[in-house]
Design a protein around this motif. Structure first.
Motif, mmCIF file in Angstrom:
data_model
loop_
_atom_site.group_PDB
_atom_site.id
_atom_site.type_symbol
_atom_site.label_atom_id
_atom_site.label_comp_id
_atom_site.label_asym_id
_atom_site.label_seq_id
_atom_site.Cartn_x
_atom_site.Cartn_y
_atom_site.Cartn_z
ATOM 1 N N CYS A 150 38.636 53.831 44.841
ATOM 2 C CA CYS A 150 38.082 52.485 45.044
ATOM 3 C C CYS A 150 38.386 51.608 43.818
ATOM 4 O O CYS A 150 38.250 52.054 42.686
ATOM 5 C CB CYS A 150 36.568 52.603 45.237
ATOM 6 N N ILE A 151 38.812 50.377 44.069
ATOM 7 C CA ILE A 151 39.085 49.466 42.947
ATOM 8 C C ILE A 151 38.093 48.296 42.923
ATOM 9 O O ILE A 151 38.409 47.202 42.464
ATOM 10 C CB ILE A 151 40.548 48.949 42.963
ATOM 11 N N CYS A 152 36.890 48.542 43.424
ATOM 12 C CA CYS A 152 35.855 47.494 43.410
ATOM 13 C C CYS A 152 35.677 46.900 42.017
ATOM 14 O O CYS A 152 35.431 45.698 41.878
ATOM 15 C CB CYS A 152 34.510 48.065 43.846
ATOM 16 N N CYS A 188 38.829 53.025 54.167
ATOM 17 C CA CYS A 188 37.612 52.250 53.865
ATOM 18 C C CYS A 188 37.468 51.083 54.842
ATOM 19 O O CYS A 188 38.307 50.169 54.855
ATOM 20 C CB CYS A 188 37.669 51.740 52.423
HETATM 21 FE FE1 SF4 Z 1 36.523 49.888 47.251
HETATM 22 FE FE2 SF4 Z 1 36.906 49.969 49.894
HETATM 23 FE FE3 SF4 Z 1 37.193 47.693 48.612
HETATM 24 FE FE4 SF4 Z 1 38.963 49.645 48.289
HETATM 25 S S1 SF4 Z 1 38.584 48.497 50.175
HETATM 26 S S2 SF4 Z 1 38.071 48.344 46.682
HETATM 27 S S3 SF4 Z 1 37.651 51.442 48.441
HETATM 28 S S4 SF4 Z 1 35.307 48.864 48.815
#
Ligand code: SF4
Length: 342
Positions: A293-295, A315
């Motif tokens: 995850c890159i949140c 996701c």
């Molecule tokens: Fe995190 Fe999902 Fe967003 Fe990727 S798509 S940054 S895994 S919340």
């Protein structure tokens, strides 16, 4: 020609260089995506998201603590948005315990009154907007079996931290209309960067972008208000006084950020009896597990949701990996819902 297209046309005349503007409000991102605001901007202008979703920036250690309270037999009351946010082991949705969705603290206090044999804990998340209601409730002296897990965050210290890092290469900020309705916008004058308070209609946002572009073009760095029908310079002083009566600023971690000085709130000593962290000796673990995850990068304006390899695949809102896909104010969820493109 509508007001929106009028402003968009003016914007294309004013913007003649690359500009990166950050907003710090999930509701702004939702409005930008819903109304296709990005599609009418000049190609040199980019809007990036900041840490504007209170659920998304709640660290996993605090989610784990909330789950622990449920496992220890407390009735845990939470906003629905927080329910599916993953902690390091589980979420409030899947934990083995009594977790109830409430609209706000008042309902949690009522549940405590109806269940005197149980401990009831309200997970108190949110920016400055939600704090006055919590403060107003605590001064009414709820029952002894009631407490709150304080997870509030303040916007200006996070903006200060972002500017000190300089990593997102920002030229200005859209300021959050809801937060400024409570706090006013005088606090933001400390930042020597173009800033404009914006409302949530597409025209409000476009107007704020035009005002920012004009400031940038003129070499100015001031705070302006494009939402005067709701926001005043001083804000709601009565609400601010309530906050000050009950809470004091504290140093806290944000998910994806380190500990930011004075960016959170702690209960003042006279209200400590309502502090669930103290009452139940909870220790917040620092968790760095990310599962791809890159949140953290999305919340710092360094990446778009679609940069994440898991976006829309592993996701989704149904099976979220990170908090930004859970909350209605989370950038990933919003981009997924509106098929937003950069
Ligand atoms: Fe995190 Fe999902 Fe967003 Fe990727 S798509 S940054 S895994 S919340």
């Amino acid at each position: 020609m509508t007001l929106g297209t009028d402003i968009a046309k003016k914007l294309s005349e004013v913007v003649d260089t690359d500009i990166r503007i950050m907003h710090v409000c999930g509701t702004h991102e939702a409005a930008i995506a819903k109304y296709g605001v990005r599609s009418v901007l000049p190609p040199q202008m980019k809007i990036v998201m900041g840490p504007g979703c209170p659920v998304c920036i709640t660290p996993q250690g605090e989610i784990d603590a909330a789950c622990e309270l449920a496992e220890r037999g407390c009735i845990v009351c939470t906003y629905g948005d927080l329910l599916r946010v993953p902690g390091s082991k589980t979420s409030l949705e899947h934990v083995d315990g009594d977790v109830r969705i409430v609209q706000g603290i008042t309902k949690a206090v009522e549940i405590a009154r109806q269940n005197p044999e149980k401990e009831v804990v309200f997970i108190s998340v949110g920016f400055e907007t939600t704090v006055p209601t919590v403060a107003a409730t605590l001064i009414t002296n709820p029952s002894e079996n009631f407490s709150i897990l304080v997870s509030h965050r303040l916007v200006p210290p996070a903006m200060k931290w972002l500017m000190e890092q300089g990593e997102a290469d920002l030229h200005g900020f859209i300021l959050p209309g809801h937060v400024c309705a409570v706090m006013g916008y005088h606090e933001y004058e400390q930042f020597k960067v173009p800033q404009v308070v914006a409302g949530f209609e597409p025209e409000d946002i476009l107007l704020s972008l035009l005002m920012l572009a004009e400031q940038i073009k003129n070499g100015e760095a001031k705070v302006e208000n494009a939402y005067p029908r709701v926001v005043t310079y001083e804000g709601n002083v009565k609400a601010q006084n309530l906050m000050k009566e009950v809470f004091t600023p504290s140093d806290v971690e944000w998910r994806g950020f380190p500990v930011i000085p004075e960016s959170g709130l702690a209960l003042k000593p006279e209200f400590e009896a309502f502090d669930a962290q103290k009452k139940f000796d909870l220790v917040y673990e620092k968790i760095t597990k990310k599962d791809g995850c890159i949140c953290d990068r999305v919340l710092r304006g360094l990446a778009d949701p679609s940069d994440c390899k898991l976006f829309g695949k592993a996701c989704t809102p149904r099976v979220p990996v990170g908090p930004c896909m859970v909350s209605h104010e989370g950038a990933c969820r919003i981009w997924h819902q509106y098929q937003q493109k950069r």
